[in-house]
Design a protein around this motif. Sequence first.
Motif, PDB file in Angstrom:
ATOM      1  N   MET A   1       0.823  -1.219   0.000  1.00 46.30           N
ATOM      2  CA  MET A   1       0.000   0.000   0.000  1.00 46.30           C
ATOM      3  C   MET A   1       0.852   1.262   0.000  1.00 46.30           C
ATOM      4  O   MET A   1       0.380   2.342  -0.321  1.00 46.30           O
ATOM      5  N   LEU A   2       2.125   1.151   0.418  1.00 53.62           N
ATOM      6  CA  LEU A   2       2.977   2.339   0.449  1.00 53.62           C
ATOM      7  C   LEU A   2       3.249   2.881  -0.947  1.00 53.62           C
ATOM      8  O   LEU A   2       3.416   4.098  -1.124  1.00 53.62           O
ATOM      9  N   PHE A   3       3.287   1.997  -1.934  1.00 53.74           N
ATOM     10  CA  PHE A   3       3.629   2.451  -3.286  1.00 53.74           C
ATOM     11  C   PHE A   3       2.555   3.376  -3.862  1.00 53.74           C
ATOM     12  O   PHE A   3       2.878   4.480  -4.338  1.00 53.74           O
ATOM     13  N   PRO A   4       1.257   2.992  -3.875  1.00 50.58           N
ATOM     14  CA  PRO A   4       0.254   3.936  -4.407  1.00 50.58           C
ATOM     15  C   PRO A   4       0.153   5.213  -3.572  1.00 50.58           C
ATOM     16  O   PRO A   4      -0.096   6.296  -4.128  1.00 50.58           O
ATOM     17  N   LEU A   5       0.342   5.105  -2.245  1.00 48.77           N
ATOM     18  CA  LEU A   5       0.325   6.317  -1.425  1.00 48.77           C
ATOM     19  C   LEU A   5       1.467   7.249  -1.803  1.00 48.77           C
ATOM     20  O   LEU A   5       1.277   8.469  -1.935  1.00 48.77           O
ATOM     21  N   ALA A   6       2.661   6.671  -1.973  1.00 53.68           N
ATOM     22  CA  ALA A   6       3.808   7.490  -2.375  1.00 53.68           C
ATOM     23  C   ALA A   6       3.589   8.081  -3.759  1.00 53.68           C
ATOM     24  O   ALA A   6       3.988   9.228  -4.038  1.00 53.68           O
ATOM     25  N   LEU A   7       2.941   7.318  -4.630  1.00 55.43           N
ATOM     26  CA  LEU A   7       2.664   7.807  -5.976  1.00 55.43           C
ATOM     27  C   LEU A   7       1.756   9.031  -5.938  1.00 55.43           C
ATOM     28  O   LEU A   7       1.977  10.019  -6.663  1.00 55.43           O
ATOM     29  N   ILE A   8       0.735   8.991  -5.087  1.00 56.47           N
ATOM     30  CA  ILE A   8      -0.171  10.139  -4.959  1.00 56.47           C
ATOM     31  C   ILE A   8       0.587  11.369  -4.461  1.00 56.47           C
ATOM     32  O   ILE A   8       0.423  12.485  -4.987  1.00 56.47           O
ATOM     33  N   VAL A   9       1.423  11.172  -3.454  1.00 60.86           N
ATOM     34  CA  VAL A   9       2.183  12.296  -2.893  1.00 60.86           C
ATOM     35  C   VAL A   9       3.133  12.894  -3.927  1.00 60.86           C
ATOM     36  O   VAL A   9       3.212  14.123  -4.104  1.00 60.86           O
ATOM     37  N   VAL A  10       3.858  12.018  -4.646  1.00 59.72           N
ATOM     38  CA  VAL A  10       4.843  12.495  -5.624  1.00 59.72           C
ATOM     39  C   VAL A  10       4.158  13.259  -6.759  1.00 59.72           C
ATOM     40  O   VAL A  10       4.587  14.352  -7.150  1.00 59.72           O
ATOM     41  N   ILE A  11       3.067  12.687  -7.299  1.00 55.35           N
ATOM     42  CA  ILE A  11       2.372  13.357  -8.408  1.00 55.35           C
ATOM     43  C   ILE A  11       1.820  14.703  -7.952  1.00 55.35           C
ATOM     44  O   ILE A  11       1.886  15.709  -8.685  1.00 55.35           O
ATOM     45  N   THR A  12       1.277  14.752  -6.739  1.00 52.66           N
ATOM     46  CA  THR A  12       0.713  16.007  -6.228  1.00 52.66           C
ATOM     47  C   THR A  12       1.796  17.080  -6.072  1.00 52.66           C
ATOM     48  O   THR A  12       1.625  18.233  -6.502  1.00 52.66           O
ATOM     49  N   ILE A  13       2.921  16.698  -5.485  1.00 50.29           N
ATOM     50  CA  ILE A  13       4.001  17.664  -5.267  1.00 50.29           C
ATOM     51  C   ILE A  13       4.577  18.153  -6.593  1.00 50.29           C
ATOM     52  O   ILE A  13       4.811  19.359  -6.786  1.00 50.29           O
ATOM     53  N   VAL A  14       4.793  17.227  -7.521  1.00 50.81           N
ATOM     54  CA  VAL A  14       5.361  17.620  -8.817  1.00 50.81           C
ATOM     55  C   VAL A  14       4.383  18.518  -9.569  1.00 50.81           C
ATOM     56  O   VAL A  14       4.780  19.522 -10.184  1.00 50.81           O
ATOM     57  N   ASP A  15       3.081  18.183  -9.530  1.00 48.33           N
ATOM     58  CA  ASP A  15       2.098  18.986 -10.253  1.00 48.33           C
ATOM     59  C   ASP A  15       2.028  20.411  -9.706  1.00 48.33           C
ATOM     60  O   ASP A  15       1.789  21.372 -10.455  1.00 48.33           O
ATOM     61  N   ILE A  16       2.231  20.546  -8.406  1.00 50.56           N
ATOM     62  CA  ILE A  16       2.197  21.883  -7.806  1.00 50.56           C
ATOM     63  C   ILE A  16       3.412  22.718  -8.220  1.00 50.56           C
ATOM     64  O   ILE A  16       3.319  23.945  -8.367  1.00 50.56           O
ATOM     65  N   ASN A  17       4.535  22.069  -8.466  1.00 51.40           N
ATOM     66  CA  ASN A  17       5.784  22.795  -8.709  1.00 51.40           C
ATOM     67  C   ASN A  17       6.153  22.941 -10.185  1.00 51.40           C
ATOM     68  O   ASN A  17       7.129  23.629 -10.486  1.00 51.40           O
ATOM     69  N   VAL A  18       5.439  22.306 -11.076  1.00 51.97           N
ATOM     70  CA  VAL A  18       5.732  22.466 -12.498  1.00 51.97           C
ATOM     71  C   VAL A  18       5.011  23.712 -13.005  1.00 51.97           C
ATOM     72  O   VAL A  18       4.123  24.249 -12.326  1.00 51.97           O
ATOM     73  N   PRO A  19       5.358  24.192 -14.203  1.00 56.11           N
ATOM     74  CA  PRO A  19       4.659  25.367 -14.757  1.00 56.11           C
ATOM     75  C   PRO A  19       3.153  25.163 -14.817  1.00 56.11           C
ATOM     76  O   PRO A  19       2.657  24.031 -14.928  1.00 56.11           O
ATOM     77  N   ALA A  20       2.413  26.243 -14.783  1.00 57.73           N
ATOM     78  CA  ALA A  20       0.954  26.194 -14.691  1.00 57.73           C
ATOM     79  C   ALA A  20       0.297  25.558 -15.902  1.00 57.73           C
ATOM     80  O   ALA A  20      -0.827  25.057 -15.819  1.00 57.73           O
ATOM     81  N   ASP A  21       0.985  25.591 -17.049  1.00 60.53           N
ATOM     82  CA  ASP A  21       0.376  25.005 -18.243  1.00 60.53           C
ATOM     83  C   ASP A  21       0.588  23.498 -18.319  1.00 60.53           C
ATOM     84  O   ASP A  21       0.150  22.847 -19.271  1.00 60.53           O
ATOM     85  N   VAL A  22       1.285  22.893 -17.367  1.00 63.77           N
ATOM     86  CA  VAL A  22       1.490  21.445 -17.316  1.00 63.77           C
ATOM     87  C   VAL A  22       0.571  20.860 -16.239  1.00 63.77           C
ATOM     88  O   VAL A  22       0.619  21.278 -15.074  1.00 63.77           O
ATOM     89  N   HIS A  23      -0.265  19.894 -16.611  1.00 63.88           N
ATOM     90  CA  HIS A  23      -1.246  19.302 -15.689  1.00 63.88           C
ATOM     91  C   HIS A  23      -0.960  17.797 -15.537  1.00 63.88           C
ATOM     92  O   HIS A  23      -1.159  17.017 -16.471  1.00 63.88           O
ATOM     93  N   LEU A  24      -0.471  17.404 -14.369  1.00 65.03           N
ATOM     94  CA  LEU A  24      -0.161  15.993 -14.097  1.00 65.03           C
ATOM     95  C   LEU A  24      -1.239  15.316 -13.245  1.00 65.03           C
ATOM     96  O   LEU A  24      -1.149  14.124 -12.983  1.00 65.03           O
ATOM     97  N   GLY A  25      -2.249  16.062 -12.823  1.00 66.42           N
ATOM     98  CA  GLY A  25      -3.297  15.502 -11.981  1.00 66.42           C
ATOM     99  C   GLY A  25      -3.970  14.259 -12.547  1.00 66.42           C
ATOM    100  O   GLY A  25      -4.234  13.309 -11.793  1.00 66.42           O
ATOM    101  N   PRO A  26      -4.261  14.211 -13.846  1.00 68.58           N
ATOM    102  CA  PRO A  26      -4.921  13.009 -14.376  1.00 68.58           C
ATOM    103  C   PRO A  26      -4.131  11.719 -14.164  1.00 68.58           C
ATOM    104  O   PRO A  26      -4.707  10.622 -14.183  1.00 68.58           O
TER     105      PRO A  26
END
Length: 364
Positions: A1-26
């Motif tokens: 279960m740690l892997f999908p949890l870590a995946l959610i955290v990583v995608i969220t953090i990266v999406d917040i810090n990339v340029p606004a025109d890049v959307h990684l949420g999906p």
Amino acid sequence: MLFPLALIVVITIVDINVPADVHLGPLLVVAPALTASFAGPWRTGLIGLLTVLAQAFIGLHFGVLFTERNVMIQVVALTVLSAMIVFFCVVRERRRAELAKVRSVSEAAQRALLRPLPQRIGSLQITSLYLAAEEEAEIGGDLCTATRTGSGTRMIIGDVRGKGLSAVGESAMLLGAFRETADRYTSLGALAAALDRSVCRYLSDFIEADGDIEEHFITALLLEIPDEDPAVRMTDCGHPPPLLLSRDRVATVTSPHPAPPLGMYEMAAGDYTIDEFSFETGDTLLLYTDGVTEARDRNGTFYPLALRVARWTKSDPEALMHHLRRDLLAHCGGHLGDDAAIVAIQRTAPESGHRLGLFNHAAH
């Protein structure tokens, strides 16, 4: 279960810090999809809920959750996809539970039909191997069983025409007939004739309606191994001949006058010959069905049983069976085209007493 949890955290953090025109949420939908591969619906639903919350958090971080239509669509889409994944998890778990019930019933039926041979019967040390061609099955059309008589042991190994679960009925019939009559006849020839009548009666009663009764028969090899006499008496009803491993040599014990298979409408007319050969202390007798010798490799080459067995003439039955199993499955790429049964019988020094009883072959 740690892997999908870590995946959610990583995608969220990266999406917040990339340029606004890049959307990684999906990409968050990957987390519940991966969770479904190893977890049940409840944990998958929990991960799905966290992905939706993570997507909402990203929208709130940029202040566009309720103002930008694209973000709302992403949240709704994640919710729908997560719900679908959970639904399929529920369906999968129900089918898995049904399969477990069916498998438990099947295993119970198979154990009732083919119970294990003991490691020792009188002065005989025995090891057996059964490989069914049918997926998820432990038995098929091959059969083997043994029973003690007053002065020795009688055994039968046979092969029903056909393979897999469709041949189990005829296999069970012959096993039952042998168990009932093995100690009633003084000679193997008379026993073979009685078994042939049983098979013919069964085929006439249950197979005749199919219209192909002539295509049903059972090859069989009947053995009688006395306790005191270092010999084996054999009646061959169209079955592959056994191999005798003695003093670093492998010999094929072929009957000069084999009888037709059982169920061939009494073609033998009661003419069942009995062949006798030496079986000294330390010798090993190898019984098998044609599923072993007809196993093919990727080039279509049959498994050379006698040639391979010659490597392990000094092995005890258990070690011999281990070598044969590994070598046979390696030869055919891990999947047999037909059911296969092998029994290794070694004569050892006689014990002080012999147990009486009925012993049956198992699916290993």
